[in-house]
Structure formats: C-alpha cells, structure tokens
Design a protein around this motif. Structure first.
Motif, PDB file in Angstrom:
ATOM      1  N   MET A 161      35.604  51.408  29.456  1.00 26.64           N
ATOM      2  CA  MET A 161      35.792  50.003  29.086  1.00 26.64           C
ATOM      3  C   MET A 161      34.998  49.112  30.034  1.00 26.64           C
ATOM      4  N   PRO A 162      33.733  48.808  29.693  1.00 23.44           N
ATOM      5  CA  PRO A 162      32.952  47.853  30.479  1.00 23.44           C
ATOM      6  C   PRO A 162      33.236  46.422  30.037  1.00 23.44           C
ATOM      7  N   LEU A 163      33.410  45.524  31.010  1.00 22.59           N
ATOM      8  CA  LEU A 163      33.737  44.130  30.722  1.00 22.59           C
ATOM      9  C   LEU A 163      32.663  43.200  31.288  1.00 22.59           C
ATOM     10  N   THR A 164      32.300  42.185  30.512  1.00 22.09           N
ATOM     11  CA  THR A 164      31.351  41.125  30.887  1.00 22.09           C
ATOM     12  C   THR A 164      30.090  41.680  31.532  1.00 22.09           C
ATOM     13  N   CYS A 165      29.336  42.398  30.745  1.00 17.20           N
ATOM     14  CA  CYS A 165      28.099  42.989  31.254  1.00 17.20           C
ATOM     15  C   CYS A 165      27.197  43.340  30.087  1.00 17.20           C
ATOM     16  N   LEU A 166      25.979  43.758  30.417  1.00 23.63           N
ATOM     17  CA  LEU A 166      25.013  44.232  29.436  1.00 23.63           C
ATOM     18  C   LEU A 166      24.392  45.520  29.952  1.00 23.63           C
ATOM     19  N   THR A 171      35.004  50.782  24.630  1.00 19.17           N
ATOM     20  CA  THR A 171      35.255  49.410  24.183  1.00 19.17           C
ATOM     21  C   THR A 171      34.611  48.465  25.182  1.00 19.17           C
ATOM     22  N   TRP A 172      33.673  47.681  24.692  1.00 19.97           N
ATOM     23  CA  TRP A 172      32.826  46.810  25.514  1.00 19.97           C
ATOM     24  C   TRP A 172      33.184  45.365  25.160  1.00 19.97           C
ATOM     25  N   PHE A 230      32.366  46.789  20.126  1.00 18.87           N
ATOM     26  CA  PHE A 230      31.978  45.625  20.918  1.00 18.87           C
ATOM     27  C   PHE A 230      32.798  44.425  20.476  1.00 18.87           C
ATOM     28  N   ILE A 231      33.387  43.739  21.440  1.00 19.60           N
ATOM     29  CA  ILE A 231      34.185  42.546  21.170  1.00 19.60           C
ATOM     30  C   ILE A 231      33.570  41.365  21.897  1.00 19.60           C
ATOM     31  N   LEU A 232      33.350  40.281  21.193  1.00 16.25           N
ATOM     32  CA  LEU A 232      32.894  39.033  21.805  1.00 16.25           C
ATOM     33  C   LEU A 232      34.033  38.037  21.733  1.00 16.25           C
TER      34      LEU A 232
END
Length: 368
Positions: A190-195, A303-304, A332-334
């Motif tokens: 689960m990576p958060l706020t990144c690219l 889940t990104w 991917f969730i924005l």
C-alpha cells in the motif's frame, strides 16, 4: 487494474500542515508511543549503490505487537510501515495515524499483527551524516534503504515474509521498490501519496533549489560547519508548503498577519530540528529513483492512494493513470480535494484511507 474516486469524507479535526520533510514533534505520548518497543540492529560491511561502504550501519526501529510463528516456526504476522523523507518512525505512532489502524478490530490490530517501524538510513536514530562522518557519509538512495530494510528483517529479525508493506511519500516509493526487488515477499502493498516515476519537473526543481541553497552557502564549509548554516532557513522555507494544500492554508491563515506568522513559526520550528548534512542526504536520496520500468514484477495485490490536492504529486500530470494499469493486481484511488484532505500530508490521516486498507487486507488474505 481499477481506478476509483471517493466521495467527500466526514469532517476531521483541523490538522496543521505536515510537510513532506519534517521532524516529528509530540506534545504528549499516546498509548502506542508508550507501548512501542525500541531496538537497534547493526549491519556490517554494508555496500551502497555508489560503491561506498560503511563498516557498521545502525538501524533503529520500533515495534508494536508480538511476532506469531506458524507450524513451521516462521513469523507470519509481520507488517512493515515506512515513513516519509526527513521523518522517523515516531511519526507513524501519532494519534492521527495510529488510532484508526492499530486498535482492537482495526485493520492492523496489534493483538494480531507484529508491526515494525524502521528509522531509515539517515533518519531518526539510525546512522546518519550528523553522527560524525558529515559529508563523508555514504550517499545512500532508495535502493540502499530497501536492501538494508530487507537485511534487517531477514538477517536480524528472522522474518522472511511480510503480511503487508505500507509506506507514505518516500516510504510509498520504497514500497514500489520493495514490490519489484523482492516480488512476493509481502502479501500486499500500500503506497500512499507517491508516484513510480523519476523525480523531475517541479518536484525535483524544489528539491534541487533547497539543496543548492545549502551547498552554495560559504557557511556550509563542505559539510564541516560548527553551527548550522543560515541557508538551512532558506531550504526549509522552499519546502514549507509542499506538504499541505491551498484550501487548508487559506483556512488556517486567512489574513496577511496570520500567514506571515505561520511561516515564521513553522520554519523556525523546522530550523531548530534540521541538520544541513542530514537534509542534503535525505533530500537527494531520491535522485535515481525509478520504479516505472518494472511494475510488471509486482505480483501481489497493491492499493495505491494519492490525493488531488497533492502539490508534490499533482494529478493533472496524469502519471498515475498511465502507470496504474500495469499493476497486475492493483487498485489506484485518487482522493478528491475536500476540507478533510491535507494535500501530501493526507497520508498521515489514516481515517481517510483506512477503508481501502481494510479492503486490501481482506482481498490479500494468504491461503492456509
């Protein structure tokens, strides 16, 4: 691969700006800070990607919960949580992050999971330039960070598999690196706020400008300063607004005097907790990051989550939409802009993205 946007969330209490690069400050300890167990490991003869070496690398970490061993004697309930640039494990134990995650019945309930929070190389109580090597400290990068995290887990803690890796900002980028470097080591990511792409454009520009402010300061003295060079104030000012959103800043500083006071107070606090060499190293550790070339190696559910008011990773670049379909078991969730989001620092507001973690844990349940 699926792409989702979520509706407005229930209002949260006001949270002041929490930048991408920050030192954690705690006024009072919550239960998780009190219960966390501190420990250190020493890795010897560590080789870095630059060819530099370090005879002994100290990695500090905290843990919550207890390890559980399966019938084969293997630890099967370990979770790795990775902090952001310039931060430390303490930040992952603040109430806004920990309370929605680690309590009874929560997705990372510490009566079920053994949660590990490392201080990365160059951060917190782990080995860093300010310990004495100054600008002679090895120039580490994200690959070095992930490889030493892996060595800490496998060689020192006896962990050869993780239930989950979750990371924020820099830790989110490291989560991508983990998934590609050690496929299948974790059941879920689960990576958060990144690219996953190299840091370029405005992101690299602001980092480079902050670093150059220090490097070109005569008081920096090639890293051998006796007191912190004045340019650390300039560097911290450059990065001031990166972690929040215009909506939030307008709300907490609706007048000129309030805006100026906010800058003065926030930058002064950061200046008091920033070492120039440490700053240069952790800002530059992203210099050769690029997870975009090998996303096909990520084989587990991922889940990104990004947010639409993220100054550091602005959605108008449409980078996530391009790369997300390459994730075999990805979502991917924005998160849309709202009074509840906090720009890049939304990654620390676990209540906002907690439902997606619940879903990820449910759908990545390992077979028994």
């Amino acid at each position: 691969m699926s792409l989702h946007r979520i509706p407005r969330l229930i209002a949260l209490a006001t949270l002041l700006a929490m930048p991408c690069v920050a030192q954690s400050t705690q006024a009072t300890q919550n239960r998780y800070q009190r219960e966390a167990v501190d420990a250190d490991v020493a890795l010897h003869n560590v080789h870095f990607g630059t060819g530099e070496t370090l005879n002994t690398l100290r990695l500090h970490y905290k843990t919550l919960g207890k390890p559980h061993r399966n019938a084969a004697g293997k630890i099967d309930n370990a979770v790795l949580i990775l902090h952001g640039t310039g931060d430390r494990s303490d930040s992952m134990l603040t109430s806004i992050f920990a309370d929605p995650l680690f309590g009874p019945g929560d997705p990372l309930d510490i009566t079920r999971y053994y949660v590990i929070f490392p201080d990365d190389i160059g951060h917190g109580q782990s080995s860093k330039p300010s310990d004495g090597l100054h600008a002679r400290f090895p120039h580490y990068d994200y690959d070095d960070m992930v490889q030493t995290q892996h060595a800490m887990l496998t060689e020192e803690l006896g962990i050869d598999h993780l239930r989950l890796i979750l990371g924020v900002s820099m830790g989110g980028m490291q989560t991508f690196v983990w998934g590609e470097t050690y496929p299948g080591f974790a059941d879920a990511l689960m990576p958060l706020t990144c690219l996953p792409v190299p840091l370029a454009g405005r992101n690299r520009m602001m980092r480079y400008a902050a670093m150059q402010a220090i490097r070109t300061d005569p008081a920096y003295n090639n890293g051998e300063y006796k007191t912190q060079p004045p340019s650390i104030h300039t560097a911290n000012t450059i990065l001031l607004v990166t972690g929040t959103s215009p909506l939030v800043l307008q709300g907490i500083a609706p007048t000129r005097k309030q805006a100026e006071a906010y800058v003065d107070q926030t930058v002064a606090q950061r200046d008091a907790n920033t070492d120039a060499n440490n700053f240069l190293y952790y800002i530059d550790s992203s210099r050769n990051y690029d997870a975009s070339q090998h996303l096909d190696r990520i084989t587990v559910p991922i889940t990104w989550v990004n947010t639409a008011d993220d100054f550091i990773n602005p959605p108008e670049l449409r980078i996530a939409e391009h790369y997300a379909p390459q994730l075999k078991q990805g979502k991917f969730i924005l998160l849309p802009i709202s009074p509840e989001t906090r720009g890049h620092s939304t990654n620390m507001l676990a209540s906002i993205w907690r439902p997606y973690l619940v879903d990820l844990m449910r759908h990545s349940q390992p077979a028994h």
